[in-house]
Design a protein around this motif. Structure first.
Motif, PDB file in Angstrom:
ATOM      1  N   ALA A 246     -23.155   6.061  58.698  1.00 10.60           N
ATOM      2  CA  ALA A 246     -23.580   5.065  57.713  1.00 10.60           C
ATOM      3  C   ALA A 246     -22.591   4.992  56.556  1.00 10.60           C
ATOM      4  O   ALA A 246     -22.157   6.016  56.031  1.00 10.60           O
ATOM      5  CB  ALA A 246     -24.984   5.395  57.193  1.00 10.60           C
ATOM      6  N   GLY A 247     -22.222   3.771  56.184  1.00 10.05           N
ATOM      7  CA  GLY A 247     -21.314   3.557  55.070  1.00 10.05           C
ATOM      8  C   GLY A 247     -19.843   3.692  55.423  1.00 10.05           C
ATOM      9  O   GLY A 247     -18.986   3.426  54.579  1.00 10.05           O
ATOM     10  N   LYS A 248     -19.533   4.086  56.653  1.00 11.97           N
ATOM     11  CA  LYS A 248     -18.135   4.273  57.065  1.00 11.97           C
ATOM     12  C   LYS A 248     -17.762   3.113  57.989  1.00 11.97           C
ATOM     13  O   LYS A 248     -17.770   3.247  59.213  1.00 11.97           O
ATOM     14  CB  LYS A 248     -17.972   5.619  57.756  1.00 11.97           C
ATOM     15  CG  LYS A 248     -18.334   6.781  56.817  1.00 11.97           C
ATOM     16  CD  LYS A 248     -18.529   8.080  57.539  1.00 11.97           C
ATOM     17  CE  LYS A 248     -18.975   9.175  56.557  1.00 11.97           C
ATOM     18  NZ  LYS A 248     -19.293  10.438  57.238  1.00 11.97           N
ATOM     19  N   GLN A 249     -17.461   1.987  57.390  1.00  7.12           N
ATOM     20  CA  GLN A 249     -17.333   0.740  58.141  1.00  7.12           C
ATOM     21  C   GLN A 249     -16.177   0.755  59.133  1.00  7.12           C
ATOM     22  O   GLN A 249     -16.313   0.247  60.243  1.00  7.12           O
ATOM     23  CB  GLN A 249     -17.189  -0.448  57.184  1.00  7.12           C
ATOM     24  CG  GLN A 249     -17.263  -1.790  57.910  1.00  7.12           C
ATOM     25  CD  GLN A 249     -17.565  -2.927  56.955  1.00  7.12           C
ATOM     26  OE1 GLN A 249     -17.969  -2.724  55.829  1.00  7.12           O
ATOM     27  NE2 GLN A 249     -17.356  -4.142  57.413  1.00  7.12           N
ATOM     28  N   ALA A 250     -15.048   1.321  58.751  1.00 10.58           N
ATOM     29  CA  ALA A 250     -13.902   1.335  59.663  1.00 10.58           C
ATOM     30  C   ALA A 250     -14.233   2.128  60.930  1.00 10.58           C
ATOM     31  O   ALA A 250     -13.933   1.700  62.050  1.00 10.58           O
ATOM     32  CB  ALA A 250     -12.679   1.936  58.973  1.00 10.58           C
ATOM     33  N   THR A 251     -14.873   3.286  60.743  1.00  8.39           N
ATOM     34  CA  THR A 251     -15.267   4.095  61.904  1.00  8.39           C
ATOM     35  C   THR A 251     -16.324   3.374  62.728  1.00  8.39           C
ATOM     36  O   THR A 251     -16.290   3.409  63.964  1.00  8.39           O
ATOM     37  CB  THR A 251     -15.808   5.462  61.446  1.00  8.39           C
ATOM     38  OG1 THR A 251     -14.885   6.051  60.524  1.00  8.39           O
ATOM     39  CG2 THR A 251     -15.999   6.397  62.619  1.00  8.39           C
ATOM     40  N   GLN A 252     -17.261   2.709  62.058  1.00  4.33           N
ATOM     41  CA  GLN A 252     -18.291   1.951  62.773  1.00  4.33           C
ATOM     42  C   GLN A 252     -17.675   0.838  63.607  1.00  4.33           C
ATOM     43  O   GLN A 252     -18.076   0.610  64.758  1.00  4.33           O
ATOM     44  CB  GLN A 252     -19.290   1.354  61.785  1.00  4.33           C
ATOM     45  CG  GLN A 252     -20.216   2.363  61.128  1.00  4.33           C
ATOM     46  CD  GLN A 252     -21.184   1.701  60.172  1.00  4.33           C
ATOM     47  OE1 GLN A 252     -21.747   0.653  60.455  1.00  4.33           O
ATOM     48  NE2 GLN A 252     -21.384   2.314  59.021  1.00  4.33           N
ATOM     49  N   ASN A 253     -16.707   0.138  63.041  1.00  2.70           N
ATOM     50  CA  ASN A 253     -16.050  -0.945  63.791  1.00  2.70           C
ATOM     51  C   ASN A 253     -15.348  -0.404  65.037  1.00  2.70           C
ATOM     52  O   ASN A 253     -15.394  -1.015  66.103  1.00  2.70           O
ATOM     53  CB  ASN A 253     -15.031  -1.667  62.897  1.00  2.70           C
ATOM     54  CG  ASN A 253     -15.693  -2.604  61.910  1.00  2.70           C
ATOM     55  OD1 ASN A 253     -16.748  -3.174  62.197  1.00  2.70           O
ATOM     56  ND2 ASN A 253     -15.102  -2.760  60.746  1.00  2.70           N
ATOM     57  N   THR A 254     -14.717   0.756  64.886  1.00  2.80           N
ATOM     58  CA  THR A 254     -14.046   1.367  66.033  1.00  2.80           C
ATOM     59  C   THR A 254     -15.069   1.779  67.089  1.00  2.80           C
ATOM     60  O   THR A 254     -14.878   1.536  68.287  1.00  2.80           O
ATOM     61  CB  THR A 254     -13.241   2.598  65.583  1.00  2.80           C
ATOM     62  OG1 THR A 254     -12.286   2.185  64.594  1.00  2.80           O
ATOM     63  CG2 THR A 254     -12.511   3.231  66.744  1.00  2.80           C
ATOM     64  N   MET A 280     -32.039   2.286  59.572  1.00  6.55           N
ATOM     65  CA  MET A 280     -30.709   2.760  59.186  1.00  6.55           C
ATOM     66  C   MET A 280     -30.126   1.908  58.065  1.00  6.55           C
ATOM     67  O   MET A 280     -30.004   0.702  58.206  1.00  6.55           O
ATOM     68  CB  MET A 280     -29.770   2.732  60.392  1.00  6.55           C
ATOM     69  CG  MET A 280     -29.987   3.858  61.364  1.00  6.55           C
ATOM     70  SD  MET A 280     -28.745   3.840  62.665  1.00  6.55           S
ATOM     71  CE  MET A 280     -29.040   5.453  63.387  1.00  6.55           C
ATOM     72  N   ASP A 281     -29.747   2.546  56.980  1.00  5.58           N
ATOM     73  CA  ASP A 281     -29.059   1.868  55.888  1.00  5.58           C
ATOM     74  C   ASP A 281     -27.560   2.168  55.990  1.00  5.58           C
ATOM     75  O   ASP A 281     -27.164   3.271  56.362  1.00  5.58           O
ATOM     76  CB  ASP A 281     -29.578   2.354  54.535  1.00  5.58           C
ATOM     77  CG  ASP A 281     -31.034   1.958  54.310  1.00  5.58           C
ATOM     78  OD1 ASP A 281     -31.415   0.870  54.782  1.00  5.58           O
ATOM     79  OD2 ASP A 281     -31.778   2.734  53.681  1.00  5.58           O
ATOM     80  N   GLY A 282     -26.735   1.167  55.652  1.00  8.67           N
ATOM     81  CA  GLY A 282     -25.298   1.378  55.659  1.00  8.67           C
ATOM     82  C   GLY A 282     -24.660   1.257  57.022  1.00  8.67           C
ATOM     83  O   GLY A 282     -23.507   1.643  57.209  1.00  8.67           O
ATOM     84  N   MET A 283     -25.405   0.718  57.993  1.00  9.61           N
ATOM     85  CA  MET A 283     -24.866   0.523  59.343  1.00  9.61           C
ATOM     86  C   MET A 283     -24.698  -0.971  59.580  1.00  9.61           C
ATOM     87  O   MET A 283     -25.583  -1.762  59.243  1.00  9.61           O
ATOM     88  CB  MET A 283     -25.806   1.115  60.385  1.00  9.61           C
ATOM     89  CG  MET A 283     -25.157   1.410  61.724  1.00  9.61           C
ATOM     90  SD  MET A 283     -24.046   2.843  61.705  1.00  9.61           S
ATOM     91  CE  MET A 283     -25.201   4.199  61.602  1.00  9.61           C
ATOM     92  N   ILE A 284     -23.578  -1.377  60.160  1.00  2.55           N
ATOM     93  CA  ILE A 284     -23.331  -2.802  60.364  1.00  2.55           C
ATOM     94  C   ILE A 284     -24.358  -3.370  61.356  1.00  2.55           C
ATOM     95  O   ILE A 284     -24.690  -2.726  62.351  1.00  2.55           O
ATOM     96  CB  ILE A 284     -21.887  -3.061  60.853  1.00  2.55           C
ATOM     97  CG1 ILE A 284     -21.570  -2.270  62.128  1.00  2.55           C
ATOM     98  CG2 ILE A 284     -20.889  -2.735  59.781  1.00  2.55           C
ATOM     99  CD1 ILE A 284     -20.189  -2.527  62.689  1.00  2.55           C
ATOM    100  N   PRO A 285     -24.880  -4.582  61.082  1.00  2.00           N
ATOM    101  CA  PRO A 285     -25.958  -5.158  61.903  1.00  2.00           C
ATOM    102  C   PRO A 285     -25.636  -5.262  63.385  1.00  2.00           C
ATOM    103  O   PRO A 285     -26.488  -5.000  64.226  1.00  2.00           O
ATOM    104  CB  PRO A 285     -26.167  -6.544  61.277  1.00  2.00           C
ATOM    105  CG  PRO A 285     -25.705  -6.401  59.859  1.00  2.00           C
ATOM    106  CD  PRO A 285     -24.568  -5.429  59.919  1.00  2.00           C
ATOM    107  N   ARG A 286     -24.401  -5.620  63.727  1.00  2.85           N
ATOM    108  CA  ARG A 286     -24.081  -5.804  65.146  1.00  2.85           C
ATOM    109  C   ARG A 286     -24.123  -4.480  65.898  1.00  2.85           C
ATOM    110  O   ARG A 286     -24.359  -4.446  67.109  1.00  2.85           O
ATOM    111  CB  ARG A 286     -22.707  -6.458  65.290  1.00  2.85           C
ATOM    112  CG  ARG A 286     -21.544  -5.655  64.730  1.00  2.85           C
ATOM    113  CD  ARG A 286     -20.232  -6.378  64.912  1.00  2.85           C
ATOM    114  NE  ARG A 286     -19.107  -5.608  64.388  1.00  2.85           N
ATOM    115  CZ  ARG A 286     -17.848  -5.938  64.560  1.00  2.85           C
ATOM    116  NH1 ARG A 286     -17.554  -7.033  65.237  1.00  2.85           N
ATOM    117  NH2 ARG A 286     -16.867  -5.203  64.068  1.00  2.85           N
TER     118      ARG A 286
END
Length: 471
Positions: A246-254, A280-286
């Motif tokens: 959560a909150g780590k957008q670059a890692t989430q995108n990967t 979950m908060d801070g997680m990208i919707p997709r």
């Protein structure tokens, strides 16, 4: 002997040189307008294949590059291409370099050193493909996992995945629940069983924190493509504590792209979290939407039956024998997690071996008091069933049956209501204990709540049962 130059070949070489010069200008423009690490990660590995009829064809190392460029850099790239190629540029095409990481067979002894080096790298990669440590704790098997009504659904689904990997009904599997209820043990047990059934399967267990650290190192060393390619080669990917991304957008995108690649090729994904995807908060919707694609299952706090089974199993593994009174005391007072139960057994083992003490209720009370707050009385599903049956003057076994007699049906609704109110059990788990579904439990709770608002005598009955439960 004279070699006749081919005009066609000569024109082709000239055109290739022009293409390379123009693409070099594009790279320079991109380098001037991007941070160095982004340029080296996403554009330096790209080469030009062809530019004809307004179509520019680029060679990229993987599909992941295409997705990253399209999502993050397309406006800048488009501006660059129009600047360098002018009005001639109409369309961009990608050629994904599939052969870069496959074994190349070379029959020609005079092959170039570069090609031979590429063959060696391919062979090394192939060896790495077949040699992977799954990072699984060998103790975390299904045989060492105690099951009861509080985790029956999750265990059944886990066993179904492990024994029939070709069935993708539960892909991805998302297991959630509070700390210490056995999530890590369960998801590792699935991986261990799958590996036992098929030793060639590439199974990997990793925590989200390790995944994040690996990604940071890959970015720092400009080898994100290798990081992606490795994870895309896994057959069964098990990620623990996914909420820590959560909150780590670059890692989430990967991870999003890795998820898409694996799921699209029917590779099994298994994840655990301390909360359900919708919370979950801070997680990208997709990414959250993909967590819901397969099966989401809850592991509740262990019920009394499970706590006793865990104590007996752990004690037998450590060579201990607990009396019935000791088992009853610990199981009634250590209620939040399996991890706490195991810690209590370890402490009792230390007292029994190092201090040469007999494991009594008094010793158990002293050990438990250091670990948790001792409950005066634990309200369990079984206790509620007993008190409701006594109050309604019926046999408690009838509550678990199919009888629809009014007095039994009313008592069963009371049992569902109190279980929902006084325990940590979910509606699904309450329903499973009574061979009903969660909708029946919700309906029962609603019926009781409506009666409480209009029936004073019924309010007094409910209050008496509550007093009995908390004596």
């Amino acid at each position: 002997m004279y070699r006749v130059k081919s005009p066609f070949r000569e024109r082709e070489m000239i055109q290739n040189n022009v293409n390379m010069e123009q693409w070099s200008k594009c790279l320079q423009f991109l380098k001037d307008n991007l941070p160095a690490e982004q340029y080296h990660a996403w554009f330096a590995p790209i080469s030009v294949l062809d530019f004809s009829d307004g179509v520019l064809t680029l060679r990229v190392p993987s599909q992941f590059f295409v997705e990253q460029i399209e999502e993050r850099y397309l406006p800048l790239l488009s501006t660059t291409l129009h600047k360098v190629y002018g009005a001639e540029f109409r369309k961009l095409r990608y050629n994904v370099e599939v052969a870069a990481k496959t074994t190349v067979t070379i029959d020609d002894e005079n092959a170039s050193p570069l090609l031979k080096k590429r063959q060696a790298l391919g062979q090394h990669y192939q060896e790495a493909q077949n040699d992977i440590d799954p990072q699984l704790n060998p103790r975390n098997t299904f045989e060492n996992y105690c099951a009861s009504m509080s985790n029956k659904l999750a265990v059944s689904i886990g066993q179904a995945i492990a024994t029939n990997p070709d069935c993708k009904t539960f892909n991805p599997l998302f297991v959630f629940g509070p700390t210490g209820v056995g999530k890590t043990h369960l998801i590792q047990a699935i991986g261990i069983k799958m590996k036992e059934n098929n030793p060639r399967l590439r199974v990997l267990y990793v925590t989200s924190r390790v995944f994040e650290n690996q990604y940071i190192i890959a970015v720092k060393n400009n080898n994100v493509p290798d990081f992606i390619n490795f994870y895309q080669s896994i057959d069964v990917l098990i990620i623990d504590d996914i909420q820590e991304l959560a909150g780590k957008q670059a890692t989430q995108n990967t991870f999003y792209h890795i998820f898409n690649s694996l799921h699209g090729r029917d590779k099994q994904l298994i994840m655990s979290s301390d909360c359900r995807p919708s919370e979950m908060d801070g997680m990208i919707p997709r990414l959250i939407s993909r967590f819901k694609w397969g099966m989401t299952v809850e592991l509740s706090k262990p019920d009394y039956e499970l706590r006793r089974d865990v104590l007996e199993l752990k004690a037998s593994q450590d060579g201990l024998a607990f009396s019935e009174d000791v088992l009853e005391f610990i199981a009634s007072n250590v209620t939040d997690s399996i991890r706490e139960l195991e810690g209590v057994v370890v402490s009792l083992l230390a007292h029994a071996t190092m201090l040469d003490q007999e494991i009594s209720v008094d010793l158990a009370r002293a050990v438990v008091a250091n670990a948790v707050k001792i409950n005066k009385r634990q309200v369990t599903f079984e206790l509620i069933a007993e008190k409701v049956a006594d109050h309604c003057n019926i046999d408690s076994a009838l509550l678990y049956g199919k009888s629809r007699k009014r007095e039994i049906s009313d008592a069963r609704q009371l049992l569902m209501y109190f279980a929902k109110r006084e325990t940590q059990l979910s509606s699904t788990n309450i329903g499973l204990r009574l061979n009903r579904n969660h909708a029946t439990v919700l309906h029962a709770c609603k019926q009781i709540e409506e009666r409480l608002t209009v029936e004073k005598a019924f309010q007094e009955e409910v209050q008496k049962i509550l007093e009995e439960l908390h004596k």
